[in-house]
Write an enzyme that holds these catalytic residues in place. Structure first.
Site, PDB file in Angstrom:
ATOM      1  N   LYS A   4       0.903  -1.218   0.099  1.00 56.11           N
ATOM      2  CA  LYS A   4       0.091   0.045  -0.018  1.00 56.11           C
ATOM      3  C   LYS A   4       0.897   1.110   0.044  1.00 56.11           C
ATOM      4  O   LYS A   4       1.546   1.659   1.087  1.00 56.11           O
ATOM      5  CB  LYS A   4      -0.739   0.126   1.241  1.00 56.11           C
ATOM      6  N   GLU A  57      10.016   0.678  10.268  1.00 51.77           N
ATOM      7  CA  GLU A  57      11.008   1.838  10.201  1.00 51.77           C
ATOM      8  C   GLU A  57      10.203   3.027  10.548  1.00 51.77           C
ATOM      9  O   GLU A  57       9.545   3.442   9.791  1.00 51.77           O
ATOM     10  CB  GLU A  57      11.561   1.744   8.811  1.00 51.77           C
ATOM     11  N   GLU A  72      10.057  15.213  15.841  1.00 49.21           N
ATOM     12  CA  GLU A  72      10.408  15.322  14.680  1.00 49.21           C
ATOM     13  C   GLU A  72       9.552  16.108  13.690  1.00 49.21           C
ATOM     14  O   GLU A  72       8.424  16.202  13.523  1.00 49.21           O
ATOM     15  CB  GLU A  72       9.981  13.846  14.008  1.00 49.21           C
TER      16      GLU A  72
HETATM   17  P1  NAI Z   1       2.052   7.953   8.567  1.00 49.37           P
HETATM   18  O1  NAI Z   1       2.673   6.992   9.275  1.00 49.37           O
HETATM   19  O2  NAI Z   1       0.245   8.149   8.925  1.00 49.37           O
HETATM   20  O3  NAI Z   1       1.733   7.147   7.150  1.00 49.37           O
HETATM   21  C1  NAI Z   1       2.734   6.285   6.536  1.00 49.37           C
HETATM   22  C2  NAI Z   1       1.857   5.159   5.791  1.00 49.37           C
HETATM   23  O4  NAI Z   1       1.079   4.668   6.794  1.00 49.37           O
HETATM   24  C3  NAI Z   1       0.852   5.732   4.809  1.00 49.37           C
HETATM   25  O5  NAI Z   1       0.839   4.880   3.724  1.00 49.37           O
HETATM   26  C4  NAI Z   1      -0.434   5.678   5.442  1.00 49.37           C
HETATM   27  O6  NAI Z   1      -1.499   5.501   4.548  1.00 49.37           O
HETATM   28  C5  NAI Z   1      -0.446   4.730   6.305  1.00 49.37           C
HETATM   29  N1  NAI Z   1      -1.251   4.551   7.732  1.00 49.37           N
HETATM   30  C6  NAI Z   1      -1.596   5.741   8.165  1.00 49.37           C
HETATM   31  N2  NAI Z   1      -2.656   5.231   9.455  1.00 49.37           N
HETATM   32  C7  NAI Z   1      -2.325   3.852   9.525  1.00 49.37           C
HETATM   33  C8  NAI Z   1      -3.085   2.872  10.179  1.00 49.37           C
HETATM   34  N3  NAI Z   1      -3.606   3.068  11.134  1.00 49.37           N
HETATM   35  N4  NAI Z   1      -2.748   1.523   9.899  1.00 49.37           N
HETATM   36  C9  NAI Z   1      -2.055   1.263   8.789  1.00 49.37           C
HETATM   37  N5  NAI Z   1      -1.552   2.054   7.820  1.00 49.37           N
HETATM   38  C10 NAI Z   1      -1.837   3.355   8.386  1.00 49.37           C
HETATM   39  O7  NAI Z   1       2.568   9.219   8.322  1.00 49.37           O
HETATM   40  P2  NAI Z   1       2.091  10.648   7.822  1.00 49.37           P
HETATM   41  O8  NAI Z   1       0.563  10.989   8.658  1.00 49.37           O
HETATM   42  O9  NAI Z   1       1.992  10.716   6.220  1.00 49.37           O
HETATM   43  O10 NAI Z   1       3.070  11.853   8.314  1.00 49.37           O
HETATM   44  C11 NAI Z   1       2.946  12.263   9.607  1.00 49.37           C
HETATM   45  C12 NAI Z   1       4.321  12.213  10.242  1.00 49.37           C
HETATM   46  O11 NAI Z   1       4.868  10.917  10.361  1.00 49.37           O
HETATM   47  C13 NAI Z   1       5.277  13.094   9.264  1.00 49.37           C
HETATM   48  O12 NAI Z   1       5.192  14.486   9.722  1.00 49.37           O
HETATM   49  C14 NAI Z   1       6.772  12.627   9.768  1.00 49.37           C
HETATM   50  O13 NAI Z   1       7.106  13.053  11.304  1.00 49.37           O
HETATM   51  C15 NAI Z   1       6.436  11.104  10.109  1.00 49.37           C
HETATM   52  N6  NAI Z   1       6.760  10.317   8.887  1.00 49.37           N
HETATM   53  C16 NAI Z   1       7.952   9.710   8.959  1.00 49.37           C
HETATM   54  C17 NAI Z   1       8.497   8.706   7.853  1.00 49.37           C
HETATM   55  C18 NAI Z   1       9.623   7.940   7.916  1.00 49.37           C
HETATM   56  O14 NAI Z   1      10.168   7.794   6.956  1.00 49.37           O
HETATM   57  N7  NAI Z   1      10.136   7.799   9.115  1.00 49.37           N
HETATM   58  C19 NAI Z   1       7.624   8.719   6.647  1.00 49.37           C
HETATM   59  C20 NAI Z   1       6.349   9.718   6.815  1.00 49.37           C
HETATM   60  C21 NAI Z   1       6.205  10.226   7.665  1.00 49.37           C
END
Ligand code: NAI
Length: 808
Positions: free
Chosen positions: A193, A267, A398
């Site tokens: 996904k 990660e 972060e």
């Molecule tokens: P997120 O963690 O919500 O999104 C990452 C992925 O997880 C997306 O594909 C999303 O659709 C999916 N996702 C969201 N909620 C989920 C759930 N309950 N169960 C399963 N999958 C789920 O991150 P978001 O909201 O895009 O970004 C928010 C913050 O997260 C950013 O500001 C940053 O601080 C952090 N982040 C860190 C990343 C990294 O590489 N460590 C990458 C993206 C965001």
């Protein structure tokens, strides 16, 4: 006439735009509307729901993409399940050919991928073209190699099955490659996904899968937001989940999958330190900062977002940085001359702006260049905070944007302390011209990657992943393959044992099955009944906090002794003692080996006594009891032998580096032991950890604790330093819960019931412990294949990849 110099001095900046024509044509060809990729074909979502995907640099709608619902996720998982059998049965060579074809395909279409990625994500074309895409191709090539070598290099391991993979938006195609390549190479099938902000390159990749003739169902792509992710996480037929994203969602996934038996790698976020010592080449360090925090607009999980500068050079560093910031260029990401593009989505832009305001309110000095960013898209200027208090918001949270917070330090020790002052542990970067200093600091940093005089370097040959709350598991390198493998014995257990759980396994404790009444009577003399062992904490016997003892009965139901009833307080004391015993971690492997050999020697000297005890308590025959003690002694020798032989690796990463993959102990590890083979299982679970430098708090078999308490004196006479192995007897469920919830326990190994396994995974969310549970399945502690060796050693360490300058 103007000279060349005049022209250079007065020349104005002119944009060098990359054409978006081919990517736009691709979108048009699809009517800017996309279905899901399931079972090798594009299929319409059952829900018919779609959402807009925008170009963050212009706010234009690029396409409408499907929101996969329950029926769609079911169909994708079913397709992956159906493909799994034949795909995993292929030879490694056959899979290598497919991965090679994917690598070649990525290269063939690399410019289309790069432009599409830039449109979708907003990152500069210079980055997608020169970094993301070459790394994607490299990842598929490298793993084509691992597919080829899988059958000979990874004997004793099997494919996990259907993998659910959830990825973020900051490196959409690269994260896909990091997930898909190793999964496929190791014989798994995938339901991936992509992030809702950036699904387009994954859909183009789906077409590539068709183009190279990848068998249907091996890769499935379901687009959608967090709801689709949740469905994938909850799906009962998914065997493994790999997630990259926020720590918050990562923790949620740990909780939701607790007790499900699903393998998990996370990660997560970071707040990585960028440490500049006063002898560093400051101009290089300034360019390093540019790459650390302004690369990809700072939307990088391992971004160097905390600048730690040694006091003497802080002012000069700040001055140079500000000057450099003035010359950075923010603008249309399709312009080949920009340094920074757009922020991925309005919600992220708002988050960055909000946190920067908070930083100002907290009193740190905020610097932004004098020029303004373009107004039409989602742009944010490079931002430097100086004098940020180490505990302030901008130094701890972060931000995930182009914002760096700087603090000064005086000594290397202080730098290390500041660097580790975070709940995260993803990466760190160290700048000094002194190799001694760099290599002194590197092992002290609690981070999965350390870059020396470089930053944000990635390669398929090197593992990547976090310490602490940055998650667990590695991607890349040989170490990353194990996230997509499972030891054959473990897989067998899980599938077979379900039906014949109580079937006669060869265990010394098999309730008299091998014994006769006469045989069970020990001939070595009954141990005196009045011995009341206490707990063993910090190398001393201590009275349990509760002041209570628990009776212990032998196989015939006679009272043979009492042991202390440990409670929360005792566990906490044991953890504290283990924390203090850090000398064990620092000791040389040779020294640890010597102590273990000595332990073996001393147990051998008392073998008859231990055999008698085993026989008396468990009702095992003398022969079986003696066999268990013999096996225990051999196991001690086995781990003594390994303590100085289980080495890391040197990865051949390109650029002018080598990468030292160092194996580091986890720290303080809780171990909860089963009742089966109570002496052998206790040693099998604690010795690999101890041999590799961890300190252990173990809860021995609840039913046969005297085997463990008899060990106290053996430990004392073997020079095992106090605090290295602590033993807390008592009610296993309650003690397990305390261990799982304890934030100073870094990892927890649990062998017991399915319910206990679930509890361990659920309760360990707080500090994201590395857990290893058996989901209630029995293990044969006499079988060296499943009770010792590779998987035990591997799980007793975490890998730190240190990128060191090397060669030219
Ligand atoms: P997120 O963690 O919500 O999104 C990452 C992925 O997880 C997306 O594909 C999303 O659709 C999916 N996702 C969201 N909620 C989920 C759930 N309950 N169960 C399963 N999958 C789920 O991150 P978001 O909201 O895009 O970004 C928010 C913050 O997260 C950013 O500001 C940053 O601080 C952090 N982040 C860190 C990343 C990294 O590489 N460590 C990458 C993206 C965001």
């Amino acid at each position: 006439n103007p000279t060349v110099k005049d022209i250079f001095d007065t020349m104005d900046y002119g944009p060098a735009p990359e054409s978006a024509a081919s990517a736009v044509a691709w979108l048009e060809r699809h009517g800017r509307t996309f279905d899901l990729f399931i079972g090798g074909a594009f299929v319409r979502s059952a829900s018919e729901e779609r959402f807009d995907v925008i170009n963050p640099a212009t706010r234009e709608v690029l396409a409408r993409v499907s929101q996969a619902g329950e029926q769609d996720v079911d169909a994708a998982v079913a397709a992956a399940r159906k493909a799994f059998g034949p795909w995993s049965a292929l030879s490694g060579h056959a899979r290598a050919r497919y991965l090679y074809a994917l690598a070649r395909g990525v290269q063939r279409h690399s410019r289309l991928f790069a432009v599409l990625e830039t449109l979708d994500n907003g990152k500069p074309i210079r980055e997608t073209r020169d970094l993301d895409l070459p790394l994607v191709a490299r990842h598929f090539y490298h793993h084509a190699g691992w597919a080829q070598l899988r059958d000979t290099e990874l004997v004793g391991y099997e494919s996990v099955g259907v993998c659910g993979q959830i990825i973020p938006w900051n490196f959409p195609l690269l994260m896909l490659a990091w997930k898909v390549a190793p999964a496929l190479a190791m014989g798994n099938t995938v339901v991936l996904k992509p992030a809702e902000f950036t699904p387009l390159t994954a859909l183009l990749f789906a077409e590539l899968c068709q183009e190279v003739g990848l068998p249907p169902g091996v890769v499935n792509i379901v687009t959608g937001d967090g709801r689709t992710g949740e469905l994938l996480v909850a799906h009962p037929d998914v065997d493994k989940l790999a997630f990259t994203g926020s720590t918050e969602v990562g923790k949620l996934i740990r909780e939701k999958t607790a007790g499900s038996g699903k393998k998990l790698s996370l990660e997560l976020g970071g707040k990585s330190p960028f440490i500049v010592f006063d002898d560093a080449d400051l101009d290089s360090a300034v360019e390093g900062v540019v790459d650390a925090i302004w690369f990809n607009q700072g939307q990088v999980c391992c971004a160097g977002s905390r600048l730690l500068v040694q006091e003497g050079v802080a002012e000069r560093m700040t001055h140079k940085l500000r000057e450099r910031m003035e010359r950075l260029r923010v603008g249309s990401p399709l312009d080949k001359a920009v340094d920074m593009g757009a922020i991925v989505a309005p919600v992220q832009l708002e988050k960055i702006a909000r946190l920067v305001e908070q930083g100002k309110a907290e009193g740190a000095t905020c610097y932004q260049p004098s020029w303004a960013v373009p107004e039409e898209g989602l742009f944010y200027p490079p931002t430097l905070f100086t004098n940020a208090h180490p505990a302030s918001t901008v130094a701890q949270v972060e931000i995930f944007g182009p914002v760096i917070a700087s603090t000064t330090f005086r000594t290397p020790a202080e730098a290390v302390e500041l660097a580790n002052h975070t709940r995260y542990g993803l990466a760190a970067s160290v700048w000094t011209e002194n190799v001694n200093l760099a290599l002194d600091v590197a092992p002290k940093l609690k981070a999965g990657v350390v870059w020396i005089n470089c930053t944000n370097l990635f390669d398929a040959a090197s593992g990547f992943g976090g310490y602490k709350e940055s998650g667990f598991g590695r991607e890349g390198g040989r170490e990353g393959l194990f996230e997509y493998l499972v030891p054959s014995w473990e897989k067998r257990q899980k599938s077979e044992v379900r039906s014949q759980k109580s079937g006669g396994r060869r265990q010394a404790t098999s309730e008299g099955s091998e014994s006769t009444a006469d045989e069970t009577l020990p001939s070595f003399g009954m141990p005196p009944i009045d011995r009341t062992p206490k707990l063993y904490i910090g190398g001393k016997q201590v009275r349990p906090d509760s002041g209570y003892s628990l009776p212990v009965f032998d196989a015939k139901g006679n009272l043979v002794g009492e042991v202390g009833e440990g409670n929360r307080k005792d566990v906490r004391n044991a953890v504290e003692a283990a924390r203090k015993a850090s000398g064990w971690t620092k000791a040389t492997a040779h020294a640890r080996a010597q102590v273990l050999y000595y332990l073996g020697e001393n147990l051998a000297a008392r073998a008859p006594e231990f055999a008698a005890r085993l026989s008396q308590l468990t009702g095992a025959s003398r022969r079986a009891a003696e066999a268990e003690v013999e096996a225990a002694i051999e196991r001690i020798f086995f781990y003594a032998a390994y303590s100085d032989k289980y080495d890391g690796a040197v990865h051949a990463t390109p650029v002018r580096n080598v990468t030292l993959a160092m194996l580091e102990p986890l720290g303080v590890v809780g171990v909860v032991c089963p009742d089966e083979a109570p002496l052998l299982s206790l040693l099998s679970l604690t010795l690999p950890l101890i041999a590799l430098g961890n300190r252990v708090v173990a809860v021995p078999s609840e039913r046969y604790p005297l085997l463990a308490t008899d060990l106290y004196t053996v430990l004392d006479t073997s020079d095992v330093p106090g605090g290295v192995l602590n033993l807390v007897t008592g009610p296993r469920d309650a003690l397990t819960k305390t261990l799982a919830e304890h934030d100073e326990v870094d990892a927890l190994w649990y062998v017991g019931t399915a319910e206990g396994s679930a509890l361990v995974e659920r309760a360990s969310v707080g500090n994201l412990k590395r857990t290893w549970v058996n989901d209630g399945y029995a293990r044969d502690w006499f079988d060296p294949v499943q009770a010792q060796g590779g998987e035990y050693l591997r799980r007793a360490v975490q890998v730190k990849n240190i990128w060191v300058p090397y060669g030219e």
